[in-house]
Design a protein around this motif. Sequence first.
Motif, PDB file in Angstrom:
ATOM      1  N   PRO A 197       0.709  -1.228   0.083  1.00 19.60           N
ATOM      2  CA  PRO A 197      -0.076   0.080   0.022  1.00 19.60           C
ATOM      3  C   PRO A 197       0.879   1.150  -0.144  1.00 19.60           C
ATOM      4  O   PRO A 197       0.368   2.369  -0.014  1.00 19.60           O
ATOM      5  CB  PRO A 197      -0.824  -0.199   1.384  1.00 19.60           C
ATOM      6  N   GLU A 198       2.276   1.015   0.241  1.00 22.88           N
ATOM      7  CA  GLU A 198       3.131   2.588   0.242  1.00 22.88           C
ATOM      8  C   GLU A 198       4.347   1.397   0.026  1.00 22.88           C
ATOM      9  O   GLU A 198       4.706   0.341   0.114  1.00 22.88           O
ATOM     10  CB  GLU A 198       2.995   2.992   1.451  1.00 22.88           C
ATOM     11  N   GLY A 199       5.440   2.484  -0.020  1.00 17.69           N
ATOM     12  CA  GLY A 199       6.850   2.053  -0.228  1.00 17.69           C
ATOM     13  C   GLY A 199       7.776   1.907   0.970  1.00 17.69           C
ATOM     14  O   GLY A 199       8.658   0.855   1.083  1.00 17.69           O
ATOM     15  N   TYR A 255      -7.393  -0.399  -1.223  1.00 13.43           N
ATOM     16  CA  TYR A 255      -8.832  -0.386  -1.226  1.00 13.43           C
ATOM     17  C   TYR A 255      -9.698   0.895  -0.777  1.00 13.43           C
ATOM     18  O   TYR A 255     -10.094   0.690   0.346  1.00 13.43           O
ATOM     19  CB  TYR A 255      -9.208  -1.766  -0.742  1.00 13.43           C
ATOM     20  N   GLU A 256      -9.583   1.940  -1.499  1.00  9.63           N
ATOM     21  CA  GLU A 256      -9.997   2.995  -1.004  1.00  9.63           C
ATOM     22  C   GLU A 256     -11.370   3.504  -1.803  1.00  9.63           C
ATOM     23  O   GLU A 256     -11.655   2.818  -2.623  1.00  9.63           O
ATOM     24  CB  GLU A 256      -9.254   4.056  -1.114  1.00  9.63           C
ATOM     25  N   ASN A 257     -12.182   4.254  -1.077  1.00  6.22           N
ATOM     26  CA  ASN A 257     -13.232   4.636  -2.011  1.00  6.22           C
ATOM     27  C   ASN A 257     -12.685   5.638  -3.017  1.00  6.22           C
ATOM     28  O   ASN A 257     -12.197   6.606  -2.941  1.00  6.22           O
ATOM     29  CB  ASN A 257     -14.118   5.630  -0.921  1.00  6.22           C
ATOM     30  N   TYR A 312       4.299   4.795  11.837  1.00  7.20           N
ATOM     31  CA  TYR A 312       5.577   4.739  11.994  1.00  7.20           C
ATOM     32  C   TYR A 312       6.336   6.200  12.354  1.00  7.20           C
ATOM     33  O   TYR A 312       7.489   6.026  12.691  1.00  7.20           O
ATOM     34  CB  TYR A 312       6.529   4.057  11.072  1.00  7.20           C
ATOM     35  N   TYR A 313       5.551   7.064  12.097  1.00 12.94           N
ATOM     36  CA  TYR A 313       6.241   8.648  12.030  1.00 12.94           C
ATOM     37  C   TYR A 313       6.606   9.024  13.622  1.00 12.94           C
ATOM     38  O   TYR A 313       6.110   8.848  14.605  1.00 12.94           O
ATOM     39  CB  TYR A 313       5.303   9.549  11.578  1.00 12.94           C
ATOM     40  N   THR A 314       7.948   9.502  13.759  1.00 12.56           N
ATOM     41  CA  THR A 314       8.121  10.427  14.788  1.00 12.56           C
ATOM     42  C   THR A 314       8.942  11.759  14.797  1.00 12.56           C
ATOM     43  O   THR A 314       9.291  11.821  13.341  1.00 12.56           O
ATOM     44  CB  THR A 314       9.467   9.632  15.709  1.00 12.56           C
TER      45      THR A 314
HETATM   46  P1  HAM Z   1       0.801   8.666   2.044  1.00 10.98           P
HETATM   47  O1  HAM Z   1       0.734  10.036   2.631  1.00 10.98           O
HETATM   48  O2  HAM Z   1      -0.137   7.714   2.544  1.00 10.98           O
HETATM   49  O3  HAM Z   1       2.217   8.382   2.719  1.00 10.98           O
HETATM   50  O4  HAM Z   1       1.078   8.658   0.554  1.00 10.98           O
HETATM   51  C1  HAM Z   1       1.996   9.577  -0.079  1.00 10.98           C
HETATM   52  C2  HAM Z   1       1.171  10.251  -1.277  1.00 10.98           C
HETATM   53  O5  HAM Z   1       0.637   9.262  -2.165  1.00 10.98           O
HETATM   54  C3  HAM Z   1      -0.025  11.031  -1.031  1.00 10.98           C
HETATM   55  O6  HAM Z   1       0.320  12.318  -0.791  1.00 10.98           O
HETATM   56  C4  HAM Z   1      -0.666  11.064  -2.404  1.00 10.98           C
HETATM   57  O7  HAM Z   1      -0.355  11.746  -3.195  1.00 10.98           O
HETATM   58  C5  HAM Z   1      -0.445   9.543  -2.888  1.00 10.98           C
HETATM   59  N1  HAM Z   1      -1.678   8.636  -2.508  1.00 10.98           N
HETATM   60  C6  HAM Z   1      -1.756   8.089  -1.570  1.00 10.98           C
HETATM   61  N2  HAM Z   1      -3.115   7.310  -1.301  1.00 10.98           N
HETATM   62  C7  HAM Z   1      -3.524   7.510  -2.728  1.00 10.98           C
HETATM   63  C8  HAM Z   1      -4.526   7.092  -3.514  1.00 10.98           C
HETATM   64  N3  HAM Z   1      -5.354   6.032  -2.947  1.00 10.98           N
HETATM   65  N4  HAM Z   1      -4.770   7.242  -5.030  1.00 10.98           N
HETATM   66  C9  HAM Z   1      -3.933   8.247  -5.505  1.00 10.98           C
HETATM   67  N5  HAM Z   1      -2.714   8.890  -4.775  1.00 10.98           N
HETATM   68  C10 HAM Z   1      -2.585   8.339  -3.377  1.00 10.98           C
HETATM   69  C11 HAM Z   1       3.166   7.117   2.387  1.00 10.98           C
HETATM   70  O8  HAM Z   1       2.730   6.378   1.559  1.00 10.98           O
HETATM   71  C12 HAM Z   1       4.367   7.182   3.075  1.00 10.98           C
HETATM   72  N6  HAM Z   1       5.017   5.772   2.619  1.00 10.98           N
HETATM   73  C13 HAM Z   1       5.272   8.488   2.773  1.00 10.98           C
HETATM   74  C14 HAM Z   1       6.658   8.230   3.315  1.00 10.98           C
HETATM   75  C15 HAM Z   1       7.739   7.805   2.727  1.00 10.98           C
HETATM   76  N7  HAM Z   1       6.871   8.744   4.455  1.00 10.98           N
HETATM   77  C16 HAM Z   1       8.078   8.554   4.971  1.00 10.98           C
HETATM   78  N8  HAM Z   1       8.758   7.939   3.847  1.00 10.98           N
END
Ligand code: HAM
Length: 427
Positions: free
Chosen positions: A80-82, A113-115, A261-263
């Motif tokens: 769901p993220e990196g 799985y978002e709206n 995980y943020y601090t």
């Molecule tokens: P996040 O805020 O969940 O952070 O996602 C980062 C960016 O991904 C959002 O600002 C948005 O632009 C894009 N994004 C998230 N969800 C969606 C979605 N459903 N559809 C389109 N764009 C989306 C993270 O993912 C963390 N891993 C960021 C991070 C990296 N923090 C530290 N290192």
Amino acid sequence: MKIKAPKGTRDILPEDIGKWRYIEEKYNEICDIFGYSEIRIPTFENTQVFIRGVGDTTDIVQKEMYTFPDKAGRSITLRPEGTAGVARSFVENGMGSLPSPVKLFYNITAFRYENVQKGRYREFRQLGLEAFGSKNPAIDAEIISLVCRFFDSLGIKDACVKINSIGCPVCRPEYNKNLKEFLSSQIEGMCPQCSERMDKNPLRVIDCKEIECKRITEKAPALIDNLCGECKEHFDILQDELVNIGIEYEIDKNIVRGLDYYTKTVFEFVSENVGTQGTICGGGRYDGLIEQFGGPPTPGIGFALGMERLLMEIEAREISFPSCEKKAIFLAFADKAGEKEAKKICFDLRCNSIKVQTDSMNRSLKSQIKFADKAGYNYLCVIGETEIKSKSVSIKDMQTKEIREIGISDLCKLKYNNRGDIIWPKD
Ligand code: HAM
């Protein structure tokens, strides 16, 4: 019956790919300049990576993950993220022994799985990066400056970052206690999910998108007013660093981010052009994450930026990118001998990195010429017995209609300049 793409996914079509490539190349270039190396992580991980990394009280883990058992019954989740995957990789590959900070960037697809709504998809792309090993607020400022530089390079000149600090394991428990006390008196008005998770992780209520919860948390105590000495100093130095390098920022007490995980430092770049949540880019520090993956105590910080939302911003601002599309030639043939020669020249030119096509649809010469015009080729060249005998061809510029003669041997040696224009022998 026609099968459609799944809800929340999108095709990126050839007519749009130029913009994507332009942005991705700019991002690669800027990450390289700032000293980041690219990492490519798996699209799916063992589910524990995200439960442990992102946190089991987050919306992502509770509601949005694509989790399924594989054929051997292991629980697998599409990322769901990196950040969690990169942290897992950092520990698994012993990157802690590399000189610090270890700076990694990525370009990934992510799945939630978002709206589905404007700017919110179920498959989307993130450009992100992570820096491991430095506690220094200077790296927080450097990362924010990288995002600003990236936006600036794309023509977004007035990006303003919102920053906040959400404390650390020293100051957060005391704050959580106060916040819980405040929230318990308001529990009736809260959404069901928040009233459930409030006890375990009251900070999630501050991040809730439900209107009732937003209304309640408006009056809640802010973490930034309750930081411990170390977190306060970190936040003060971060601001000095941002001022020093000339980065505009605003403090926003409501930014707590949606991942556990943020601090300390958290930050977001927002815009009203990209949907209700408005966040184009979000990130922050996560000094305990590597330990959660079994690694040595290693501070970390990073961000991710949604490509689709970035493109929405670029479109809203009517920014256009210079085309670096290479000019293309269509080699039409008039007869059998011309066909043979055209195929050979076509291969020679391709070996020379020139974009060129011949007919593969058994079209007549007239139809080949029509096709070249319709398909948008920049140059048309016709080859037949006459041209083979004279060892030269004429090339028509399809836009200006200008015609130039060129020897076949020179034709095979054509080159591009760095704008993708063909350098002609006499030029
Ligand atoms: P996040 O805020 O969940 O952070 O996602 C980062 C960016 O991904 C959002 O600002 C948005 O632009 C894009 N994004 C998230 N969800 C969606 C979605 N459903 N559809 C389109 N764009 C989306 C993270 O993912 C963390 N891993 C960021 C991070 C990296 N923090 C530290 N290192």
